[in-house]
Design a protein around this motif. Structure first.
Motif, PDB file in Angstrom:
ATOM      1  N   LEU A 115     -17.196 -62.921   0.242  1.00 59.65           N
ATOM      2  CA  LEU A 115     -15.439 -63.217   0.437  1.00 59.65           C
ATOM      3  C   LEU A 115     -14.656 -62.106   1.412  1.00 59.65           C
ATOM      4  CD1 LEU A 115     -13.211 -64.692  -0.166  1.00 59.65           C
ATOM      5  CD2 LEU A 115     -12.499 -63.200  -2.760  1.00 59.65           C
TER       6      LEU A 115
ATOM      7  N   LEU B  93      -7.863 -61.647   3.360  1.00 57.20           N
ATOM      8  CA  LEU B  93      -7.291 -62.464   2.616  1.00 57.20           C
ATOM      9  C   LEU B  93      -6.215 -61.825   2.134  1.00 57.20           C
ATOM     10  CD1 LEU B  93      -7.496 -64.950   0.564  1.00 57.20           C
ATOM     11  CD2 LEU B  93      -8.566 -63.509  -0.495  1.00 57.20           C
TER      12      LEU B  93
ATOM     13  N   THR C  11     -13.639 -73.272  -0.509  1.00 58.29           N
ATOM     14  CA  THR C  11     -13.578 -72.376  -1.179  1.00 58.29           C
ATOM     15  C   THR C  11     -12.401 -70.780  -0.703  1.00 58.29           C
ATOM     16  OG1 THR C  11     -15.323 -72.543  -3.158  1.00 58.29           O
ATOM     17  CG2 THR C  11     -14.051 -70.216  -3.390  1.00 58.29           C
ATOM     18  N   TYR C  12     -12.575 -70.528   0.556  1.00 59.84           N
ATOM     19  CA  TYR C  12     -11.644 -69.696   1.113  1.00 59.84           C
ATOM     20  C   TYR C  12     -10.602 -70.283   1.505  1.00 59.84           C
ATOM     21  CZ  TYR C  12     -11.015 -66.372   4.247  1.00 59.84           C
ATOM     22  OH  TYR C  12     -10.278 -64.542   5.040  1.00 59.84           O
TER      23      TYR C  12
ATOM     24  N   THR D  34      -8.487 -71.330  -1.401  1.00 60.37           N
ATOM     25  CA  THR D  34      -8.506 -70.077  -1.734  1.00 60.37           C
ATOM     26  C   THR D  34      -7.244 -69.271  -0.861  1.00 60.37           C
ATOM     27  OG1 THR D  34      -9.945 -69.293  -3.127  1.00 60.37           O
ATOM     28  CG2 THR D  34      -8.445 -67.650  -2.160  1.00 60.37           C
ATOM     29  N   SER D  35      -6.788 -69.099   0.070  1.00 59.93           N
ATOM     30  CA  SER D  35      -6.407 -68.503   1.419  1.00 59.93           C
ATOM     31  C   SER D  35      -4.786 -69.361   0.826  1.00 59.93           C
ATOM     32  CB  SER D  35      -6.733 -68.366   2.160  1.00 59.93           C
ATOM     33  OG  SER D  35      -8.104 -67.652   2.117  1.00 59.93           O
TER      34      SER D  35
ATOM     35  N   SER E  47      -2.939 -70.032  -2.153  1.00 53.76           N
ATOM     36  CA  SER E  47      -2.422 -68.684  -2.929  1.00 53.76           C
ATOM     37  C   SER E  47      -1.366 -68.088  -2.429  1.00 53.76           C
ATOM     38  CB  SER E  47      -3.817 -68.109  -3.305  1.00 53.76           C
ATOM     39  OG  SER E  47      -4.401 -67.326  -2.128  1.00 53.76           O
TER      40      SER E  47
END
Length: 315
Positions: free
Chosen positions: A217, A222, A290-291, A294-295, A298
């Motif tokens: 990650l 992020l 997933t990245y 998530t970015s 969130s």
């Protein structure tokens, strides 16, 4: 249809960027082609161009002749002693890259553990350290001789002059029409941009520091995008709460912070580049997706929460 269009735009943009990059950087394009054809050397992409090409044995003779021959002899000793472990199938190439990054980029001693590994495999670590020491000393002398006025670097002087000019424009510009206010606000945003860019640069050093199952990650990028999104939405809420107020500074400051600081702090280009790299592990890993989730997820969630709390009581 929307998802397919988005993916198509991404693929087109990526290929266009690669084409433009190859046109503007022919040396890097040639380097990539040579490495693609050989497929055996694992290149350390974290070190400068000269060292990267020299250690991978793909440096051009013209470029090599421009450097100090005796200095390159030290780097050659390091390369020759590690040549077998630079192969893609070697389990030690990451250790070599870590040593080179520590010495050439961080300018630090590799430490006891890495020195013991180098000693066990007969790597000429002293040659690498000597190379970096001499190179840094030469660069330091050149910098002191030709890049300062009264001990102040040219870059610092130029930076101060540019910011001073921008500050004068923001402070003394006149005009109440929309065009004049927008232009003045744009100059105002320039004053906040360096701080955002520097913070993002510092956060980027966190990439690759996580251990365990989340080591893939890019936590620095992020955090930069999350902070940029949060600051941006706070500024939007601040604009809304002060919409009935007048005065340039009250209206322009949130916009300048949003565009200048938050805009320089957040990044799309690095985000897309990291996604492209992580998607290369699919289908073995879902890191890329997933990245993305998530970015974006969130950022949206935090934005909704912060915006909702910030505008409570606004009529």
């Amino acid at each position: 249809v929307g998802i397919e269009t988005s993916i198509g735009s991404y693929v087109f943009g990526k290929n266009l960027a690669i084409w433009l990059h190859r046109r503007v950087n022919p040396l890097l394009a040639k380097e990539a082609d040579v490495l693609s054809e050989s497929g055996t050397i694992c290149v350390n992409k974290s070190i400068p161009c000269l060292e990267r090409r020299f250690l991978a044995s793909i440096i051009e003779e013209k470029e090599q002749q421009q450097e100090d021959a005796k200095l390159l002899e030290e780097l050659e000793k390091w390369r020759d002693s590690t040549i077998q472990q630079r192969k893609v199938y070697s389990s030690l190439h990451k250790t070599i890259h870590k040593i080179e990054y520590t010495v050439l980029i961080l300018n630090e001693d590799p430490g006891r553990d890495l020195r013991e590994i180098a000693f066990d495999h007969a790597w000429d670590l002293n040659a690498l350290c000597n190379y970096n020491k001499v190179k840094r000393f030469g660069a330091f002398q050149k910098k002191n001789q030709a890049s300062s006025i009264l001990g102040i670097p040219y870059a610092t002087i130029a930076f101060a002059m540019v910011l001073s000019a921008v500050l004068l424009v923001v402070t003394f510009s006149n005009g109440e029409n929309a065009y004049a206010i927008t232009r003045r606000t744009a100059f105002y945003a320039v004053l906040f941009a360096p701080a955002g860019a520097l913070l993002r640069w510092h956060l980027s050093s966190l990439n690759g520091t996580l251990q365990g199952q989340f080591s893939w990650l890019p936590v620095g990028t992020l955090l930069a995008n999350l902070l940029g999104s949060m600051i941006s939405i706070i500024c939007v809420a601040s604009e809304l709460k002060g919409i009935s107020e007048t005065g340039f500074w009250r209206m322009a400051t949130p916009r300048a912070i949003k565009v200048g600081f938050a805009g320089s702090l957040s990044t799309v280009s690095t985000f897309v580049a990291e996604i492209s790299k992580l998607l290369g592990s699919f289908p073995d890993h879902m890191w890329g997706y997933t990245y993305i989730l998530t970015s974006i997820g969130s950022s949206c969630l935090l934005g909704i929460i912060i915006y909702g709390l910030a505008i409570l009581g606004v009529e």
